[in-house]
Design an enzyme around this catalytic site. Structure first.
Site, PDB file in Angstrom:
ATOM      1  CG  LEU A  33      47.715  42.381  38.372  1.00  0.00           C
ATOM      2  CD1 LEU A  33      48.549  42.221  39.643  1.00  0.00           C
ATOM      3  CD2 LEU A  33      46.692  41.252  38.256  1.00  0.00           C
ATOM      4  CG  HIS A  34      41.704  45.846  36.502  1.00  0.00           C
ATOM      5  ND1 HIS A  34      40.804  45.442  37.462  1.00  0.00           N
ATOM      6  CD2 HIS A  34      41.571  44.971  35.479  1.00  0.00           C
ATOM      7  CE1 HIS A  34      40.137  44.389  37.024  1.00  0.00           C
ATOM      8  NE2 HIS A  34      40.592  44.067  35.825  1.00  0.00           N
ATOM      9  N   GLY A  36      40.214  46.115  40.260  1.00  0.00           N
ATOM     10  CA  GLY A  36      39.418  44.919  40.584  1.00  0.00           C
ATOM     11  C   GLY A  36      40.317  43.858  41.200  1.00  0.00           C
ATOM     12  CG  HIS A  37      43.268  41.917  38.808  1.00  0.00           C
ATOM     13  ND1 HIS A  37      43.353  42.694  37.676  1.00  0.00           N
ATOM     14  CD2 HIS A  37      42.846  40.697  38.385  1.00  0.00           C
ATOM     15  CE1 HIS A  37      43.010  41.981  36.624  1.00  0.00           C
ATOM     16  NE2 HIS A  37      42.692  40.774  37.013  1.00  0.00           N
ATOM     17  CG  ASP A 150      35.386  37.047  35.146  1.00  0.00           C
ATOM     18  OD1 ASP A 150      35.042  37.309  33.989  1.00  0.00           O
ATOM     19  OD2 ASP A 150      36.403  37.530  35.677  1.00  0.00           O
ATOM     20  CB  ILE A 176      36.292  47.143  41.302  1.00  0.00           C
ATOM     21  CG1 ILE A 176      36.571  46.282  42.544  1.00  0.00           C
ATOM     22  CG2 ILE A 176      36.831  48.557  41.467  1.00  0.00           C
ATOM     23  CD1 ILE A 176      35.994  46.802  43.845  1.00  0.00           C
ATOM     24  CE  LYS A 184      38.392  50.725  38.227  1.00  0.00           C
ATOM     25  NZ  LYS A 184      39.387  51.741  37.949  1.00  0.00           N
ATOM     26  CB  SER A 185      37.273  44.226  32.087  1.00  0.00           C
ATOM     27  OG  SER A 185      37.801  43.299  31.148  1.00  0.00           O
ATOM     28  CB  SER A 186      42.687  42.993  31.568  1.00  0.00           C
ATOM     29  OG  SER A 186      42.913  42.691  32.923  1.00  0.00           O
TER      30      SER A 186
HETATM   31  O1  PAF Z   1      39.626  35.340  35.840  1.00  0.00           O
HETATM   32  C1  PAF Z   1      40.747  35.145  35.315  1.00  0.00           C
HETATM   33  O2  PAF Z   1      41.564  36.064  35.178  1.00  0.00           O
HETATM   34  C2  PAF Z   1      41.125  33.757  34.847  1.00  0.00           C
HETATM   35  O3  PAF Z   1      40.053  33.118  34.245  1.00  0.00           O
HETATM   36  C3  PAF Z   1      41.752  32.874  35.952  1.00  0.00           C
HETATM   37  C4  PAF Z   1      40.768  32.575  37.067  1.00  0.00           C
HETATM   38  C5  PAF Z   1      42.971  33.578  36.518  1.00  0.00           C
HETATM   39  C6  PAF Z   1      42.202  31.545  35.344  1.00  0.00           C
HETATM   40  O4  PAF Z   1      43.145  31.721  34.339  1.00  0.00           O
END
Ligand code: PAF
Length: 280
Positions: A33-34, A36-37, A150, A176, A184-186
């Site tokens: 998690l970053h 954005g999450h 996304d 974010i 931001k992205s993992s």
């Molecule tokens: O966006 C994501 O991290 C994934 O595609 C999700 C929505 C958690 C489904 O696995």
């Protein structure tokens, strides 16, 4: 915060919360998690009595040559972050808990899944829709939170919830960014120092595109050309797609009119990054 690995534990907890009349917000994630999450979890915290975060690297949304094995994971850090924001439950199942020894049922959204990332990732969105359906059924949430980074996923999940009559509000949350504009992205952790610098080209190019649209440009081809030229000026980049589509059916447009999604997918070295903007 409750840490649950079993579907039955989550369902039992949800039953209790429902009995007590609590509203539930669900934040589906693949962990690592970053910020954005964190923004999704914070929003869920504000709008619901109880917050469930799912933390599951969903194997069925990865193609055979994709990064399932190397996808970054740090469950302890995820727990700390969720707890600090005030999540009530983190759901962290093993793949076998979600899919058993055999699994035959898939959910898909036609048309919207075929273009953009669907072209190079043909099974991806069926995997996403299937796991999201399962999470909706397990968590029985009132609201579910997804990032606009996304954008195709968000549009597909919205469509799925509408078409399949889910009583769940799909909440889209803003992208974010890092200070230099990189979304931001993992997956940003895959970039080495040189690639990390180069990756800012996605945001630079989209900013130019957004300026053109805001200034009244109506010709989608001209916006695609301007974005493409900027991205191609970066030697470490390789374009997967640059597209303008309507933000309902995700079909390519020639004329910019109504809500338009401008989306790019670009390899920086071996890492595939996506970014976008929406013009209403
Ligand atoms: O966006 C994501 O991290 C994934 O595609 C999700 C929505 C958690 C489904 O696995």
């Amino acid at each position: 915060m409750i840490v649950a690995e079993k579907i039955s534990e989550v369902k039992a907890q949800v039953r209790e919360w429902k009995k007590a009349g609590y509203s539930i917000g669900l934040v589906p994630t693949m962990g690592y998690l970053h910020e954005g999450h964190a923004s999704l979890i914070k929003r869920a915290r504000q709008e619901n009595d109880k917050v469930i975060v799912s933390d599951f690297v969903n194997p069925i949304q990865f193609g055979p040559n994709e990064d399932l094995a190397t996808y970054p994971r740090d469950f302890d850090a995820d727990c700390k972050l969720c707890e600090s924001i005030g999540a009530d439950l983190i759901f962290h199942p093993e793949p076998v808990e979600m899919y058993g020894d055999a699994f035959f049922s898939y959910v898909g959204v036609n048309t919207l899944s075929e273009g953009l990332c669907g072209k190079s990732r043909p099974i991806h969105f069926n995997g996403v829709c299937t796991v999201v359906t399962k999470l909706f059924n397990i968590a029985e949430a009132d609201r579910a939170y997804f990032g606009q980074k996304d954008a195709q996923q968000l549009a597909i999940v919205r469509r799925m919830a509408k078409d399949l009559n889910y009583n769940i509000e799909i909440v889209g949350c803003p992208i974010i960014r890092e200070e230099d504009g990189l979304a931001k992205s993992s997956r940003n952790t895959y970039l080495n120092a040189e690639e990390r610098k180069a990756a800012v080209i996605l945001h630079k190019a989209l900013t130019k595109g957004e300026e053109m649209v805001k200034a009244g440009e109506k010709d989608a081809k001209k916006v695609v050309a301007a974005i493409t030229e900027i991205i191609e000026s970066e030697p470490l980049s390789k374009i997967d797609y640059v597209e303008l589509v309507d933000y309902e059916k995700l079909q390519p447009v020639e004329t910019i009119d109504g809500p338009i999604l401008t989306a790019v997918a670009v390899y920086i070295g071996k890492t595939r990054l996506i970014d976008n903007f929406i013009a209403e």
